[in-house]
Design a protein around this motif. Structure first.
Motif, PDB file in Angstrom:
ATOM      1  N   ASP A   1      12.585 -18.278  10.335  1.00  0.00           N
ATOM      2  CA  ASP A   1      12.605 -18.030   8.889  1.00  0.00           C
ATOM      3  C   ASP A   1      13.762 -17.074   8.610  1.00  0.00           C
ATOM      4  O   ASP A   1      13.917 -16.059   9.299  1.00  0.00           O
ATOM      5  CB  ASP A   1      11.270 -17.414   8.449  1.00  0.00           C
ATOM      6  CG  ASP A   1      11.141 -17.367   6.928  1.00  0.00           C
ATOM      7  OD1 ASP A   1      12.139 -17.023   6.261  1.00  0.00           O
ATOM      8  OD2 ASP A   1      10.055 -17.669   6.418  1.00  0.00           O
TER       9      ASP A   1
ATOM     10  N   GLN B   1       9.152  -7.308  18.899  1.00  0.00           N
ATOM     11  CA  GLN B   1       9.160  -7.689  17.488  1.00  0.00           C
ATOM     12  C   GLN B   1      10.460  -7.294  16.789  1.00  0.00           C
ATOM     13  O   GLN B   1      11.080  -6.283  17.109  1.00  0.00           O
ATOM     14  CB  GLN B   1       7.971  -7.043  16.769  1.00  0.00           C
ATOM     15  CG  GLN B   1       6.620  -7.509  17.296  1.00  0.00           C
ATOM     16  CD  GLN B   1       5.459  -6.871  16.558  1.00  0.00           C
ATOM     17  OE1 GLN B   1       5.623  -5.879  15.860  1.00  0.00           O
ATOM     18  NE2 GLN B   1       4.281  -7.453  16.705  1.00  0.00           N
TER      19      GLN B   1
ATOM     20  N   SER C   1       6.550 -15.660  17.738  1.00  0.00           N
ATOM     21  CA  SER C   1       5.289 -15.559  16.984  1.00  0.00           C
ATOM     22  C   SER C   1       5.489 -14.791  15.679  1.00  0.00           C
ATOM     23  O   SER C   1       4.570 -14.140  15.183  1.00  0.00           O
ATOM     24  CB  SER C   1       4.219 -14.866  17.837  1.00  0.00           C
ATOM     25  OG  SER C   1       4.654 -13.573  18.226  1.00  0.00           O
TER      26      SER C   1
ATOM     27  N   ILE D   1       6.082 -15.900  12.585  1.00  0.00           N
ATOM     28  CA  ILE D   1       5.506 -16.480  11.372  1.00  0.00           C
ATOM     29  C   ILE D   1       3.994 -16.615  11.526  1.00  0.00           C
ATOM     30  O   ILE D   1       3.506 -17.421  12.326  1.00  0.00           O
ATOM     31  CB  ILE D   1       6.139 -17.851  11.062  1.00  0.00           C
ATOM     32  CG1 ILE D   1       7.654 -17.696  10.868  1.00  0.00           C
ATOM     33  CG2 ILE D   1       5.501 -18.481   9.836  1.00  0.00           C
ATOM     34  CD1 ILE D   1       8.372 -18.984  10.600  1.00  0.00           C
ATOM     35  N   ALA D   2       3.263 -15.808  10.785  1.00  0.00           N
ATOM     36  CA  ALA D   2       1.792 -15.855  10.730  1.00  0.00           C
ATOM     37  C   ALA D   2       1.151 -15.717  12.103  1.00  0.00           C
ATOM     38  O   ALA D   2       0.023 -16.158  12.312  1.00  0.00           O
ATOM     39  CB  ALA D   2       1.336 -17.164  10.068  1.00  0.00           C
ATOM     40  N   GLY D   3       1.870 -15.113  13.039  1.00  0.00           N
ATOM     41  CA  GLY D   3       1.310 -14.899  14.369  1.00  0.00           C
ATOM     42  C   GLY D   3       1.144 -16.159  15.190  1.00  0.00           C
ATOM     43  O   GLY D   3       0.510 -16.139  16.250  1.00  0.00           O
ATOM     44  N   ILE D   4       1.689 -17.278  14.712  1.00  0.00           N
ATOM     45  CA  ILE D   4       1.571 -18.552  15.434  1.00  0.00           C
ATOM     46  C   ILE D   4       2.647 -18.617  16.516  1.00  0.00           C
ATOM     47  O   ILE D   4       3.834 -18.436  16.236  1.00  0.00           O
ATOM     48  CB  ILE D   4       1.716 -19.748  14.472  1.00  0.00           C
ATOM     49  CG1 ILE D   4       0.614 -19.699  13.414  1.00  0.00           C
ATOM     50  CG2 ILE D   4       1.663 -21.061  15.239  1.00  0.00           C
ATOM     51  CD1 ILE D   4       0.760 -20.754  12.340  1.00  0.00           C
ATOM     52  N   GLU D   5       2.230 -18.868  17.748  1.00  0.00           N
ATOM     53  CA  GLU D   5       3.171 -18.928  18.864  1.00  0.00           C
ATOM     54  C   GLU D   5       3.851 -20.293  18.902  1.00  0.00           C
ATOM     55  O   GLU D   5       3.203 -21.310  19.137  1.00  0.00           O
ATOM     56  CB  GLU D   5       2.439 -18.656  20.181  1.00  0.00           C
ATOM     57  CG  GLU D   5       1.817 -17.265  20.232  1.00  0.00           C
ATOM     58  CD  GLU D   5       1.005 -17.032  21.491  1.00  0.00           C
ATOM     59  OE1 GLU D   5       0.844 -17.998  22.276  1.00  0.00           O
ATOM     60  OE2 GLU D   5       0.524 -15.903  21.695  1.00  0.00           O
ATOM     61  N   LYS D   6       5.137 -20.303  18.665  1.00  0.00           N
ATOM     62  CA  LYS D   6       5.897 -21.546  18.648  1.00  0.00           C
ATOM     63  C   LYS D   6       6.935 -21.532  19.757  1.00  0.00           C
ATOM     64  O   LYS D   6       7.686 -20.564  19.906  1.00  0.00           O
ATOM     65  CB  LYS D   6       6.588 -21.737  17.300  1.00  0.00           C
ATOM     66  CG  LYS D   6       7.351 -23.052  17.203  1.00  0.00           C
ATOM     67  CD  LYS D   6       7.963 -23.261  15.836  1.00  0.00           C
ATOM     68  CE  LYS D   6       8.721 -24.586  15.776  1.00  0.00           C
ATOM     69  NZ  LYS D   6       9.337 -24.810  14.448  1.00  0.00           N
TER      70      LYS D   6
END
Length: 319
Positions: free
Chosen positions: A99, A123, A224, A226-231
């Motif tokens: 993003d 982070q 991770s 975005i919204a804590g989603i691991e991609k």
């Protein structure tokens, strides 16, 4: 004393039962006690331990050695060395942004011989610093059993009802294994009985000859943010087979995306990971010393528990 003896007896029974069930659950040709799954060096060593002397001026095939080892009830020799690999993940460079308004929260996973490790999350950085070191342990036979087990799964997926690979099934399997050599050539090389197919024993020989023991370290980068989603962002494979004991290598590993294309970061430069690899051989003596110390520590802890149980039993009896 009775409690301690009963406890140790029950523990030994459970361990033996677990080991028996584990071996029984493995497919034929994959079990560590099955000579068909051993390497050529292991077969020769196990036969030498049984005082077997080969006939002069005769070359033995792997099938013949495996049959001899099975008939003689040979046991695989204990691995002489344990290989300890160290992987230090230093930093990432030029990470892409999922993003445009949010910086990466990246971490790295590592996998070697079906053992996985994971770094911490850094982070808010497109050039994260991890500076973490991870250890992997293995010996040659463990690696081989793992490789043969994976090969057996592939073999079972494509073989026919007669548990053999015909030309069509062989071509499909070679495509999965990314072998460039044609199925016709492979069939002519390893179908020694000229039956027009390859069984599991012949497949193990083919597996050895084609050199699938690559000792690959798989590095995977995740984000991770975005919204804590691991991609998953990208990955790379590094061979550690050529590492020598005491050697250390510093590498800059370029990552590739899911399509196998080079991954580029937010600044248009190739995304990379800086890592350091090293390997040391540990002799059996050191491993056993460490194991004995660990066992002594566990037994000492168990003795404390038993004393506590004895004390509790005495209290109950007094009450």
């Amino acid at each position: 004393a009775d409690v301690r003896g009963d406890w140790r007896c029950v523990t030994n029974v459970i361990l033996r039962a677990f080991h028996t069930v584990r071996l029984a659950s493995l497919p034929i040709g994959v079990r560590p006690d099955d000579p068909e799954a051993w390497s050529l060096e292991t077969l020769n060593e196990s036969l030498r331990q049984m005082n077997w002397v080969p006939k002069k001026h005769r070359e033995y095939t792997k099938e013949e050695l495996a049959k001899l080892a099975r008939d003689m009830n040979c046991k695989p020799p204990t691995a002489k060395t344990l290989q300890v690999f160290k992987v230090k993940v230093d930093e990432g460079q030029h990470l892409p942004m999922l993003d445009t308004t949010v910086k990466s929260s990246a971490f790295v996973t590592m996998e070697l011989n079906n053992v996985k490790r994971r770094s911490k999350i850094v982070q808010g950085s497109q050039d994260p610093l991890w500076r973490e070191t991870f250890k992997f342990q293995m010996n040659d036979e463990d690696v081989r059993h793992s490789l043969i087990s994976n090969a057996k799964q592939l073999f079972d997926q494509v073989c026919n009802e007669e548990q053999v690979l015909e030309l069509e099934e062989l071509a499909e399997l070679l495509k999965t294994l990314k072998v460039r050599e044609s199925a016709q050539n492979i069939m002519s090389r390893f179908d020694r009985d000229k039956t027009g197919n390859i069984d599991w024993a012949q497949f193990v020989i083919m597996f050895d000859a084609l050199g699938f023991d690559k000792r690959d370290l798989t590095l995977t980068l995740y984000d991770s943010a975005i919204a804590g989603i691991e991609k998953e962002i990208g990955s790379a494979v590094v061979s550690v087979k050529s590492l020598k004991s005491g050697e250390m290598k510093s590498l800059t590993v370029m990552l590739k995306d899911a399509d196998g294309e080079t991954l580029y970061g937010h600044d248009g430069r190739a995304t990379a990971l800086k890592i350091r690899l090293s390997m040391h051989n540990i002799s059996n003596a050191k491993v056993f010393d460490k194991t004995e110390k660990e066992a002594s520590r566990i037994i000492a802890g168990s003795d404390k528990v038993l004393k506590h149980l004895e004390a509790c039993r005495c209290v109950v009896i007094k009450l």
